[in-house]
Design a protein around this motif. Structure first.
Motif, short mmCIF file in Angstrom:
data_model
loop_
_atom_site.label_atom_id
_atom_site.label_comp_id
_atom_site.label_asym_id
_atom_site.label_seq_id
_atom_site.Cartn_x
_atom_site.Cartn_y
_atom_site.Cartn_z
N SER A 147 0.67 -1.28 -0.04
CA SER A 147 0.13 0.03 -0.10
C SER A 147 0.84 1.17 -0.14
O SER A 147 0.32 2.05 -0.60
CB SER A 147 -1.08 -0.19 1.22
OG SER A 147 -1.92 -0.99 1.17
N TRP A 148 2.08 1.12 0.46
CA TRP A 148 2.96 2.48 0.75
C TRP A 148 3.84 2.48 -0.72
O TRP A 148 4.24 1.25 -1.05
CB TRP A 148 4.00 1.92 1.86
CG TRP A 148 4.54 3.28 2.25
CD1 TRP A 148 4.15 4.49 2.43
CD2 TRP A 148 5.96 3.25 2.98
NE1 TRP A 148 5.31 5.41 2.64
CE2 TRP A 148 6.32 4.55 3.19
CE3 TRP A 148 6.71 2.16 3.58
CZ2 TRP A 148 7.54 4.82 3.91
CZ3 TRP A 148 7.89 2.42 3.97
CH2 TRP A 148 8.51 3.80 4.17
N ASP A 149 3.99 3.65 -1.15
CA ASP A 149 4.67 3.88 -2.39
C ASP A 149 6.18 3.76 -2.33
O ASP A 149 6.73 3.96 -3.28
CB ASP A 149 4.25 5.37 -3.24
CG ASP A 149 4.48 6.43 -2.39
OD1 ASP A 149 5.19 6.24 -1.25
OD2 ASP A 149 4.22 7.50 -2.96
N VAL A 150 6.75 3.35 -1.23
CA VAL A 150 8.16 3.10 -1.18
C VAL A 150 8.51 1.93 -1.27
O VAL A 150 9.89 1.67 -1.35
CB VAL A 150 8.58 3.85 0.36
CG1 VAL A 150 10.27 3.59 0.47
CG2 VAL A 150 8.18 5.26 0.73
N PHE A 151 7.60 0.86 -1.46
CA PHE A 151 7.99 -0.44 -1.60
C PHE A 151 8.69 -0.97 -2.92
O PHE A 151 9.69 -1.73 -2.68
CB PHE A 151 6.69 -1.38 -1.47
CG PHE A 151 6.73 -2.01 0.04
CD1 PHE A 151 7.47 -2.53 0.69
CD2 PHE A 151 5.55 -1.23 0.71
CE1 PHE A 151 7.29 -2.98 1.95
CE2 PHE A 151 5.22 -1.44 2.27
CZ PHE A 151 6.18 -2.20 2.65
#
Length: 366
Positions: free
Chosen positions: A163-167
């Motif tokens: 869900s987090w765009d840093v993955f």
């Protein structure tokens, strides 16, 4: 006549050989690794917090929230909050980290926030010097996902959803070659399923309340559709809502999100038990990237090295051949560095990695 017998024999052996190969392929153990960002062990093991559920600073409608999630005992409260984990998983797996029972799971990194936590989970080692922020930079360390994907027998059979765009940076999608669908990315490719096309349209139409984190239902359903179509042998899914709702001080949404995520995990499990590729040969591993504070009460919203208790996490494993211990109440100390080695052990008990600081958790009887 002899020619007919020979041809028939060749056909039979060829058929049996093909079936044996397919059986070997489907009988290999698969792993679904899942993280719930910032979900406290307190709610996991005791349900709704008595100090928070009636606090009007964090709850908009106390009566409504209590009707949904408050019960007289911790055992009842946790079961109503996360019914799949406490009614089903306890019968087929292990739940570690109830510190009220002397059962502890901790981070080993000293940062106690997301990127360092995910790096520790995925690499089996902390890296306080290089992983010291949540900035978007490619992880210099090699995750267990990448190591598995680099093996010939698993090449192209690893995928990640977050869900987090840093993955994409944590997993280092660029170097690893692992497909990572995270943040607000759409499903891509020439063979999108009708559900993927619908998810792509819907994601654009439903704004997320968070700038860098999409709603978890999208992450989960993108992962589910990919599993149906591509059948990865190792898939990583990271849910993010619990952390963001907690940062906002919205305890109602935090509990609701935990409850919804429990249902999403059950949906994934039910799918694996209905699909021949995954049925009876899949292990789920669950954990979190960091804990949260408890005292002062306000610190439940926060984490980081200055928040007492933010290094306190938990670990759940269930599925094929996992020793069913239920809630583990014996005194023990586990660490997040042990998760990546455990993924290796579950996929193939011969797989080990000397670079990982952690030692695999014993999840099988033998």
């Amino acid at each position: 006549m002899k020619k007919l017998i020979v041809l028939t024999s060749l056909f039979v052996f060829s058929f049996l050989g093909t079936n044996a190969q397919n059986h070997t392929e489907t009988s290999k153990t698969k792993v679904v690794l899942i993280t719930l960002d910032g979900l406290r062990w307190q709610e996991l093991f005791s349900g709704a917090d008595a100090n928070l559920i009636e606090n009007k600073d964090f709850v908009r409608d106390v009566a409504e929230l209590k009707t949904e999630f408050w019960r007289n005992t911790p055992a009842e409260r946790r079961a109503v909050l996360m019914p799949f984990l406490w009614n089903k998983v306890t019968q087929m797996g292990q739940l570690h980290g109830n510190r009220n029972e002397g059962n502890k799971v901790n981070l080993t990194n000293s940062k106690w926030f997301s990127y360092p936590g995910y790096n520790e989970i995925l690499t089996g080692s902390p890296d306080d010097k290089r992983i010291a922020s949540n900035d978007k930079f490619n992880n210099p360390n090699t995750t267990v996902l990448e190591k598995i994907n680099n093996m010939t027998q698993y090449k192209g059979k690893v995928a990640a959803f977050g869900s987090w765009d840093v993955f994409p940076y944590i997993i280092n999608e660029e170097r690893s070659g692992i497909p990572v669908n995270a943040g607000f990315e759409s499903a891509t490719g020439n063979t999108l399923s009708p559900n993927e096309i619908f998810l792509n349209e819907l994601q654009k139409q439903i704004p997320s309340p968070f700038g860098s984190v999409r709603l978890d239902a999208f992450t989960s359903h993108y992962a589910l559709e990919y599993m149906k179509k591509e059948h990865p042998e190792l898939v990583y899914i990271s849910y993010g809502e619990t952390d963001d709702f907690a940062h906002e001080g919205n305890y109602s949404a935090y509990l609701t999100s935990a409850n919804n995520t429990d249902a999403l995990i059950q949906q994934l499990w039910d799918f694996t038990q209905s699909d021949p590729f995954y049925k009876d040969n899949t292990v789920f591993i669950l954990s979190t990237d960091h804990g949260r504070g408890t005292q002062p009460l306000e610190t439940w919203k926060s984490h980081g090295s200055d928040i007492a208790g933010a290094d306190q996490v938990w670990f759940v494993v269930f599925g094929n051949n996992v020793t069913a211990l239920g809630e583990v109440k014996t005194t023990e100390q586990l660490f997040s560095t042990q998760i990546a080695p455990t993924v290796l052990q579950v996929l193939d008990r011969k797989l080990k990695d000397a670079e990982m600081k952690g030692k695999a958790i014993k999840v099988f009887e033998n």
